[in-house]
Design a protein around this motif. Structure first.
Motif, PDB file in Angstrom:
ATOM      1  N   PRO A  68       0.814  -1.227   0.000  1.00  0.00           N
ATOM      2  CA  PRO A  68       0.000   0.000   0.000  1.00  0.00           C
ATOM      3  C   PRO A  68       0.844   1.273   0.000  1.00  0.00           C
ATOM      4  CG  PRO A  68      -0.891  -1.593   1.553  1.00  0.00           C
ATOM      5  CD  PRO A  68       0.436  -2.125   1.116  1.00  0.00           C
ATOM      6  N   LEU A  69       1.975   1.247   0.700  1.00  0.00           N
ATOM      7  CA  LEU A  69       2.870   2.402   0.726  1.00  0.00           C
ATOM      8  C   LEU A  69       3.466   2.640  -0.658  1.00  0.00           C
ATOM      9  CD1 LEU A  69       4.264   4.486   2.650  1.00  0.00           C
ATOM     10  CD2 LEU A  69       6.130   2.836   2.865  1.00  0.00           C
ATOM     11  N   GLU A  70       3.901   1.568  -1.322  1.00  0.00           N
ATOM     12  CA  GLU A  70       4.459   1.678  -2.667  1.00  0.00           C
ATOM     13  C   GLU A  70       3.437   2.264  -3.634  1.00  0.00           C
ATOM     14  OE1 GLU A  70       7.360  -2.290  -2.384  1.00  0.00           O
ATOM     15  OE2 GLU A  70       6.016  -2.000  -4.073  1.00  0.00           O
ATOM     16  N   GLN A  71       2.221   1.751  -3.574  1.00  0.00           N
ATOM     17  CA  GLN A  71       1.198   2.190  -4.515  1.00  0.00           C
ATOM     18  C   GLN A  71       0.783   3.627  -4.274  1.00  0.00           C
ATOM     19  OE1 GLN A  71      -1.601  -1.026  -3.684  1.00  0.00           O
ATOM     20  NE2 GLN A  71      -1.106  -2.022  -5.627  1.00  0.00           N
ATOM     21  N   SER A  72       0.757   4.062  -3.021  1.00  0.00           N
ATOM     22  CA  SER A  72       0.320   5.419  -2.701  1.00  0.00           C
ATOM     23  C   SER A  72       1.264   6.485  -3.238  1.00  0.00           C
ATOM     24  CB  SER A  72       0.174   5.568  -1.184  1.00  0.00           C
ATOM     25  OG  SER A  72      -0.311   6.854  -0.838  1.00  0.00           O
ATOM     26  N   TYR A  73       2.569   6.140  -3.312  1.00  0.00           N
ATOM     27  CA  TYR A  73       3.562   7.140  -3.735  1.00  0.00           C
ATOM     28  C   TYR A  73       4.277   6.743  -5.023  1.00  0.00           C
ATOM     29  CZ  TYR A  73       2.635   9.097   0.815  1.00  0.00           C
ATOM     30  OH  TYR A  73       2.001   9.650   1.907  1.00  0.00           O
ATOM     31  N   CYS A  74       3.628   5.922  -5.844  1.00  0.00           N
ATOM     32  CA  CYS A  74       4.122   5.561  -7.174  1.00  0.00           C
ATOM     33  C   CYS A  74       5.571   5.075  -7.131  1.00  0.00           C
ATOM     34  CB  CYS A  74       3.990   6.754  -8.124  1.00  0.00           C
ATOM     35  SG  CYS A  74       4.076   6.311  -9.866  1.00  0.00           S
ATOM     36  N   PHE A  75       5.847   4.168  -6.228  1.00  0.00           N
ATOM     37  CA  PHE A  75       7.174   3.570  -6.115  1.00  0.00           C
ATOM     38  C   PHE A  75       7.593   2.913  -7.425  1.00  0.00           C
ATOM     39  CE2 PHE A  75       9.997   0.060  -4.638  1.00  0.00           C
ATOM     40  CZ  PHE A  75      10.935   0.811  -3.947  1.00  0.00           C
ATOM     41  N   ARG A 114      12.610  -0.675   3.169  1.00  0.00           N
ATOM     42  CA  ARG A 114      13.357   0.536   3.552  1.00  0.00           C
ATOM     43  C   ARG A 114      13.390   1.546   2.410  1.00  0.00           C
ATOM     44  NH1 ARG A 114      16.823  -0.074   8.121  1.00  0.00           N
ATOM     45  NH2 ARG A 114      18.157   1.549   7.267  1.00  0.00           N
ATOM     46  N   GLN A 115      13.561   1.057   1.187  1.00  0.00           N
ATOM     47  CA  GLN A 115      13.549   1.949   0.025  1.00  0.00           C
ATOM     48  C   GLN A 115      12.181   2.606  -0.141  1.00  0.00           C
ATOM     49  OE1 GLN A 115      14.670  -0.831  -3.059  1.00  0.00           O
ATOM     50  NE2 GLN A 115      16.823  -0.213  -2.995  1.00  0.00           N
ATOM     51  N   ALA A 116      11.111   1.810   0.019  1.00  0.00           N
ATOM     52  CA  ALA A 116       9.759   2.345  -0.134  1.00  0.00           C
ATOM     53  C   ALA A 116       9.453   3.379   0.951  1.00  0.00           C
ATOM     54  CB  ALA A 116       8.740   1.207  -0.085  1.00  0.00           C
ATOM     55  N   ARG A 117       9.925   3.126   2.143  1.00  0.00           N
ATOM     56  CA  ARG A 117       9.708   4.052   3.262  1.00  0.00           C
ATOM     57  C   ARG A 117      10.393   5.392   3.001  1.00  0.00           C
ATOM     58  NH1 ARG A 117      12.537   5.061   8.043  1.00  0.00           N
ATOM     59  NH2 ARG A 117      11.229   5.582   9.855  1.00  0.00           N
ATOM     60  N   GLY A 134      22.344   6.467   3.687  1.00  0.00           N
ATOM     61  CA  GLY A 134      22.578   5.313   2.829  1.00  0.00           C
ATOM     62  C   GLY A 134      21.327   4.717   2.227  1.00  0.00           C
ATOM     63  N   ASP A 135      20.150   5.071   2.763  1.00  0.00           N
ATOM     64  CA  ASP A 135      18.894   4.554   2.228  1.00  0.00           C
ATOM     65  C   ASP A 135      18.343   5.409   1.094  1.00  0.00           C
ATOM     66  OD1 ASP A 135      18.972   2.481   3.979  1.00  0.00           O
ATOM     67  OD2 ASP A 135      17.364   3.193   5.293  1.00  0.00           O
ATOM     68  N   ALA A 167       4.426   0.397   7.725  1.00  0.00           N
ATOM     69  CA  ALA A 167       5.716  -0.093   7.232  1.00  0.00           C
ATOM     70  C   ALA A 167       6.737  -0.188   8.364  1.00  0.00           C
ATOM     71  CB  ALA A 167       6.234   0.822   6.121  1.00  0.00           C
ATOM     72  N   ASP A 168       6.711   0.790   9.284  1.00  0.00           N
ATOM     73  CA  ASP A 168       7.609   0.750  10.437  1.00  0.00           C
ATOM     74  C   ASP A 168       7.349  -0.487  11.294  1.00  0.00           C
ATOM     75  OD1 ASP A 168       8.854   3.063   9.670  1.00  0.00           O
ATOM     76  OD2 ASP A 168       7.722   4.365  11.031  1.00  0.00           O
ATOM     77  N   ASP A 169       6.073  -0.841  11.439  1.00  0.00           N
ATOM     78  CA  ASP A 169       5.730  -2.037  12.215  1.00  0.00           C
ATOM     79  C   ASP A 169       6.311  -3.299  11.565  1.00  0.00           C
ATOM     80  OD1 ASP A 169       4.362  -0.579  14.082  1.00  0.00           O
ATOM     81  OD2 ASP A 169       2.370  -0.970  13.246  1.00  0.00           O
ATOM     82  N   ALA A 170       6.232  -3.341  10.237  1.00  0.00           N
ATOM     83  CA  ALA A 170       6.795  -4.489   9.528  1.00  0.00           C
ATOM     84  C   ALA A 170       8.292  -4.596   9.772  1.00  0.00           C
ATOM     85  CB  ALA A 170       6.500  -4.387   8.039  1.00  0.00           C
ATOM     86  N   LEU A 171       8.991  -3.451   9.702  1.00  0.00           N
ATOM     87  CA  LEU A 171      10.444  -3.443   9.870  1.00  0.00           C
ATOM     88  C   LEU A 171      10.861  -3.697  11.321  1.00  0.00           C
ATOM     89  CD1 LEU A 171      11.233  -0.402   7.556  1.00  0.00           C
ATOM     90  CD2 LEU A 171      12.053  -2.736   7.210  1.00  0.00           C
ATOM     91  N   ALA A 172      10.054  -3.230  12.276  1.00  0.00           N
ATOM     92  CA  ALA A 172      10.435  -3.339  13.687  1.00  0.00           C
ATOM     93  C   ALA A 172       9.898  -4.592  14.362  1.00  0.00           C
ATOM     94  CB  ALA A 172       9.940  -2.102  14.449  1.00  0.00           C
ATOM     95  N   ILE A 173       8.800  -5.147  13.837  1.00  0.00           N
ATOM     96  CA  ILE A 173       8.159  -6.274  14.527  1.00  0.00           C
ATOM     97  C   ILE A 173       8.083  -7.523  13.650  1.00  0.00           C
ATOM     98  CG2 ILE A 173       6.048  -7.071  15.652  1.00  0.00           C
ATOM     99  CD1 ILE A 173       5.451  -4.107  16.340  1.00  0.00           C
ATOM    100  N   ASP A 174       7.425  -7.403  12.492  1.00  0.00           N
ATOM    101  CA  ASP A 174       7.151  -8.587  11.671  1.00  0.00           C
ATOM    102  C   ASP A 174       8.412  -9.256  11.142  1.00  0.00           C
ATOM    103  OD1 ASP A 174       4.176  -8.508  11.622  1.00  0.00           O
ATOM    104  OD2 ASP A 174       4.526  -6.562  10.700  1.00  0.00           O
ATOM    105  N   PHE A 175       9.303  -8.473  10.531  1.00  0.00           N
ATOM    106  CA  PHE A 175      10.511  -9.069   9.962  1.00  0.00           C
ATOM    107  C   PHE A 175      11.457  -9.618  11.036  1.00  0.00           C
ATOM    108  CE2 PHE A 175       9.633  -5.999   6.288  1.00  0.00           C
ATOM    109  CZ  PHE A 175       8.913  -6.954   5.595  1.00  0.00           C
ATOM    110  N   PRO A 176      11.696  -8.877  12.144  1.00  0.00           N
ATOM    111  CA  PRO A 176      12.542  -9.469  13.199  1.00  0.00           C
ATOM    112  C   PRO A 176      11.945 -10.757  13.780  1.00  0.00           C
ATOM    113  CG  PRO A 176      12.403  -7.096  13.488  1.00  0.00           C
ATOM    114  CD  PRO A 176      11.418  -7.452  12.401  1.00  0.00           C
ATOM    115  N   ARG A 177      10.620 -10.801  13.922  1.00  0.00           N
ATOM    116  CA  ARG A 177       9.985 -12.021  14.428  1.00  0.00           C
ATOM    117  C   ARG A 177      10.206 -13.184  13.471  1.00  0.00           C
ATOM    118  NH1 ARG A 177       4.448 -10.500  15.623  1.00  0.00           N
ATOM    119  NH2 ARG A 177       4.082 -10.740  13.390  1.00  0.00           N
ATOM    120  N   LEU A 178      10.145 -12.888  12.177  1.00  0.00           N
ATOM    121  CA  LEU A 178      10.390 -13.915  11.169  1.00  0.00           C
ATOM    122  C   LEU A 178      11.834 -14.397  11.228  1.00  0.00           C
ATOM    123  CD1 LEU A 178       9.007 -15.450   8.894  1.00  0.00           C
ATOM    124  CD2 LEU A 178       9.578 -13.578   7.341  1.00  0.00           C
TER     125      LEU A 178
END
Length: 418
Positions: free
Chosen positions: A46-53, A317-320, A366-367, A397-408
């Protein structure tokens, strides 16, 4: 190790399988893919689509993109032995393969596993829901006419997909392809787990198009390895000189302090007779090098799940950062008059605007994308037409980077995360 197959075959090879017929690594891979597909679709896409990534990087990922088998991309100038190298790995030829001293591979070929040998034309492959190539449609009809999928039932392809590419030419011929060759290379590089640059001991020059292709791999340097082919056709002393010249040439094109791993070899399928003079003094060294390469290729599926997480995190991170850039530029426009003037002023000093964004949102430099490339892409849009900054999408997106991906990541054995 295979991501698919019957449990009995694996047990015969001494590989432990569960009641579902999967090994522990295969099960981890499938679980990882499902979680990544879910998190990406809900919190990153949704973040990518909202800002034409898509207009600045690449199209949103499909479930097939995320769940596809590990991919190995082969790049090299013509007659360096790419197609023969593929045949060496497979132990057989693949449908549609052509080999010769002149440029013979004039198309991109995705070599994949299938129940029987067949060729799927590019247009059909791009619309197939079972194949991860729908994103190639953006390169147009001329490109898809130069793309095809070759399928055959081969043990190696149960684990990997190989991408054979057209031999890169020098001179005026390199601008007559009818599609953006470098952009296509970049598309495959983003999705590849390993990128092999092939050279032979007699062709170390790097043409302008090959240089552009290599430079398009920026950001994927960790995937790049080098293969120096036909090493049995030079003496040991000549091989030392060739190796030094190759490293010098690559140093001018790949601006990284790390020395790329170079595999030395002469990759001839056993069912073919080698061409040219052979120096047996290099035989022991080349045998060791070729075994190293095969071992590294076999390790790719084992690390595929971890690399999938790494690639999605990188993209998130790039999309953010992209959303912050677009949202900031949009917010700086006046509400009534002078929007075009302000937009032009920001574009003319984009590095300064990037620094402001870094400070305001505490984002790592660097991002950020290359300012010139970003400016070139941005000129195709009107900043005023972009959506305003949406903190809810950023937070997701921050939740994904801080919670979902580390949990995975916690699901992976500690030794595989090193």
């Amino acid at each position: 190790m295979s991501f698919s197959g019957k449990g009995k075959g694996k047990e015969a090879m001494g590989v432990a399988v569960g009641a579902d017929g999967l090994t522990a690594e295969e099960r981890l891979y499938q679980e990882t893919v499902r979680e990544l597909q879910k998190t990406y679709a809900k919190k990153i896409k949704p973040l990518e689509q909202s800002y034409c990534f898509e207009g600045f990087h690449s199209a949103p990922l499909t479930p097939q993109d995320i769940g596809s088998k590990p991919m190995v991309l082969l790049l090299g100038q013509y007659s360096t032995g790419k197609t023969t190298f593929v045949e060496y790995l497979l132990g057989e030829s693949y449908p549609g393969a052509h080999v010769g001293i002149e440029p013979t591979t004039d198309r991109f070929v995705a070599i994949m596993n299938g129940p029987e040998p067949k060729v799927i034309p590019g247009h059909a492959a791009a619309v197939s829901g079972d194949l991860p190539f729908s994103g190639l449609t953006k390169f147009g009809t001329k490109y898809l006419s130069r793309f095809q999928v070759a399928q055959l039932n081969n043990p190696l392809l149960a684990n990997l997909t190989l991408i054979d590419t057209p031999g890169i030419l020098s001179g005026s011929k390199q601008i007559q392809r009818g599609y953006d060759f470098v952009s296509v290379i970049n598309w495959f590089a983003e999705r590849s787990d390993l990128i092999l640059l092939l050279f032979d001991s007699y062709k170390l020059d790097i043409s302008d198009e090959f240089k552009g292709a290599i430079q398009s791999l920026r950001g994927h340097e960790d995937k790049v390895r080098v293969v120096l082919n036909k090493c049995d056709q030079v003496s040991q002393q000549q091989l030392m000189r060739v190796y030094g010249a190759l490293m010098w040439s690559l140093g001018k094109v790949i601006p990284t302090p790390e020395v790329k791993r170079v595999y030395l070899g002469s990759f001839w399928p056993r069912y073919k007779t080698p061409v040219g003079n052979r120096y047996e003094e290099n035989a022991e060294l080349l045998a060791i090098e070729q075994k190293d390469l095969l071992r590294d290729l076999r390790s790719i599926p084992k690390n595929a799940a971890l690399r999938r997480v790494n690639e999605i995190v990188k993209r998130a991170r790039q999309a953010r950062v992209h959303a912050h850039i677009i949202g900031y530029l949009r917010s700086e426009l006046p509400s009534m008059f002078g929007k075009n003037k302000k937009a032009k002023a920001m574009l003319d000093d984009l590095p300064a605007e990037f620094r402001k964004i870094q400070v305001r949102y505490n984002l790592p430099p660097g991002d950020f994308p290359n300012p010139e490339a970003f400016k070139s892409d941005l000129e195709a849009f009107k900043i005023a037409d972009f959506n305003k900054f949406n903190q809810k999408l950023i937070t997701s997106a921050d939740d994904a980077l801080a919670i979902d991906f580390p949990r995975l990541m916690q699901k992976f054995p500690s030794d595989s995360r090193r």
